[in-house]
Design an enzyme around this catalytic site. Structure first.
Site, PDB file in Angstrom:
ATOM      1  CB  CYS A 125      -1.010  -0.013   1.180  1.00  0.00           C
ATOM      2  SG  CYS A 125      -2.396   1.112   0.727  1.00  0.00           S
ATOM      3  CG  HIS A 183      -3.655  -3.769   3.190  1.00  0.00           C
ATOM      4  ND1 HIS A 183      -2.573  -3.249   3.941  1.00  0.00           N
ATOM      5  CD2 HIS A 183      -4.269  -2.390   2.677  1.00  0.00           C
ATOM      6  CE1 HIS A 183      -2.623  -1.745   3.829  1.00  0.00           C
ATOM      7  NE2 HIS A 183      -3.590  -1.402   3.024  1.00  0.00           N
ATOM      8  CD  GLU A 214      -1.385  -6.134   5.244  1.00  0.00           C
ATOM      9  OE1 GLU A 214      -0.994  -6.618   4.058  1.00  0.00           O
ATOM     10  OE2 GLU A 214      -1.474  -5.072   5.599  1.00  0.00           O
TER      11      GLU A 214
END
Ligand code: GLN
Length: 535
Positions: free
Chosen positions: A382, A508, A510
């Protein structure tokens, strides 16, 4: 079968209720049940999106774009439950809805009250998740500590549901602390009081999870059972684990899942825990080690980048490798005397995570340049991707003042700028580009190699994007645009030319990584870092 399992906390906060709830979810899934997870946050904010990381830690994002408490991230790592907006309930949402109904005249002239109107709204939201025909069990974690003013309506709703559905269909699990005083003596009194407090509200816990640093003796568990009316089998020693992913195994070792199934009158099934054993083995007995620098803001806050730390560990699991994380506050790199060679000594990969606000941005740009020039694997997430583009425009295109308009509104080279749809936004809450969007990956790129497919779906949370007007110039200077939105309009990923491994992504990844299924980008990043560590 429609079962509700309420998880509450006593004595104090930060006991790891989220990990306890998630671990019970993991165990039930291991026994073949379909699990759903709900987090209740008793604060007045409608969601976590407007809260500072200093207040609240990471903001977790679901596919449908809800900005939620970080415990949903734990649920996503421990279970395969499909999480959406309805899995996160806050006081703010509940009151907002009830007040909207009152304004619309839905209450037909009645006085609107906490009981039954607020409690009914809470019950409706819980049951909306639990009554999905595909769901066998719903675990509902009530944030905060029993005794907090804010959680009273939620506990009352929980009490009513246990009463209405019957004890076989709704059970209570209370997580408490069993501390040791300086002499080493273990104290059960805080737990006795915490259980009493729950009983006073009208809830008799079925099981207790006792948090302590060391395993508790059977004698102590017996004593607590006697004082609390909880069967001895339901008194579980939730001692500190080597890794959070060991917690499901610790509970399994004490047959918590069998006990809960018996309480709910559900026939037990075979438990498949091999995946969790492999995860714990890889983390506690790694074959090799790799050192990753994470460069950003909020580095002293453990929870601000929770999903990043976990996803890095998952990347390591894929190679049976341990991850040493070096957290570097990017402002440190801004000092002209900063010795980058010394700071990044023995570092095998650099990651710049998401972030907002100007502080430390120049330091992140230094870190990106260092990674590019020194051929260190680089992962920009990001803001970390936007930094990658700013640095490239300054160093390679020669645009000294290249910047994001988030940090410099009057730059002549706005290489990162506000998304078109953001220009008209007035409110802060829930208005970013949020949730899952598809992207198309380019053949021959690192990102395509990682995913192995053309079309991917990942979650977003941003207001700014790489300026599409400079795309041709970036490509003319060999910065590779490696993924775009399906319509080709927005740049979703990029990579440096002639570099061992670099990926910047506007989304994102993650949030979708699991210990039992490491995210492909984290896996490849750690793979590249391991290759460097062997040189
Ligand atoms: N501040 C940047 C933006 O809004 C990056 C956001 C992020 O990293 N999540 O676009």
């Amino acid at each position: 079968m429609r079962k509700l399992l309420f998880v509450t906390g006593g004595v104090c906060s930060s006991l790891g209720k989220g990990i306890a709830a998630s671990s019970i979810g993991a165990l039930m899934e291991a026994r073949g049940f379909n699990v759903q997870m709900v987090k209740i946050d008793p604060y007045l904010n409608v969601d976590a999106g407007t809260m500072s990381p200093y207040q609240h830690g990471e903001v977790y994002v679901t596919d449908d774009g809800a900005e939620t408490d970080l415990d949903l991230g734990n649920y996503g790592r421990f279970t395969t439950a499909k999480l959406s907006r309805s899995n996160s309930i806050t006081t703010g949402q509940v009151y907002k809805k009830v007040i909207e109904k009152e304004r619309a005249g839905d209450y037909l002239g009645r006085t609107v009250q906490v009981v039954p109107h607020i409690t009914d709204e809470i019950k409706e939201r819980i049951l909306a998740v639990a009554s999905n025909p595909d769901v066998d069990m719903t675990i509902v974690e009530i944030g905060g500590t029993v005794g907090d003013i804010e959680s009273v309506p939620f506990l009352e709703a929980c009490r009513q549901l246990i009463h209405e559905l019957g004890k076989q269909n709704a059970i209570s699990i209370h997580v408490t602390l069993v501390p040791a005083v300086s002499s080493g003596e273990i104290k059960t009194k805080p737990t006795q009081h915490a259980v009493k407090e729950l009983q006073e509200i009208g809830i008799q816990p079925d099981a207790l999870i006792l948090r302590s640093s060391k395993p508790l003796s059977d004698e102590l568990r017996r004593k607590i059972s006697l004082f609390t009316n909880v069967e001895e089998e339901g008194v579980i020693s939730g001692y500190d684990a080597a890794t959070i992913y060991e917690v499901p195994l610790i509970y399994y070792g004490q047959r918590l899942d069998t006990f809960l199934l018996r309480k709910m009158n559900v026939e037990s099934r075979h438990a498949e825990l091999n995946k969790w054993q492999t995860v714990v083995q890889a983390i506690t007995k790694p074959n090799r080690k790799v050192k990753i620098a994470v460069v950003g803001k909020y580095m002293d806050l453990q929870d601000a980048y929770k999903s990043i730390w976990e996803a890095l560990i998952h990347g390591g699991i894929a190679y049976h490798a341990g991850i040493d994380i070096e957290r570097i506050d990017s402002s440190r790199l801004e000092d002209p005397r900063a010795d980058l060679d010394a700071i990044f000594k023995d570092i095998h990969g650099i990651l710049i995570p998401g972030g907002f606000g100007e502080r430390g941005i120049e330091g992140m740009i230094c870190a990106a340049r260092y990674a590019r020039e020194k051929n260190i694997p680089y992962f920009g997430i990001c803001l970390g991707m936007q930094i990658m583009v700013i640095e490239y425009a300054r160093s390679i295109l020669g645009w000294q003042d290249a910047h994001s308009t988030e940090f410099n509104k009057s730059t002549q080279h706005p290489v990162v700028c506000l998304l078109e749809e953001q220009k008209k936004m007035k409110n802060y809450g829930g208005t970013m580009r949020l949730g899952a969007y598809d992207a198309v990956t380019k053949v021959g790129s690192n990102i395509r190699a990682a995913y192995g497919v053309e079309l991917i779906s990942e979650r977003h949370r941003h207001r700014y994007e790489v300026n599409s007007d400079i795309r041709l110039e970036l490509e003319a200077h060999d910065l590779r645009i490696s993924a775009t939105t399906v319509d080709g309009e927005l740049i979703e990923a990029c990579e440096w030319p002639n570099h061992p491994w670099s990926v910047g992504v506007q989304f994102h990844p993650e949030f979708k990584s699991r210990p039992t299924a490491p995210h492909p980008l984290f896996r490849e990043f750690i793979g590249a870092a391991l290759s460097l560590s062997r040189l």
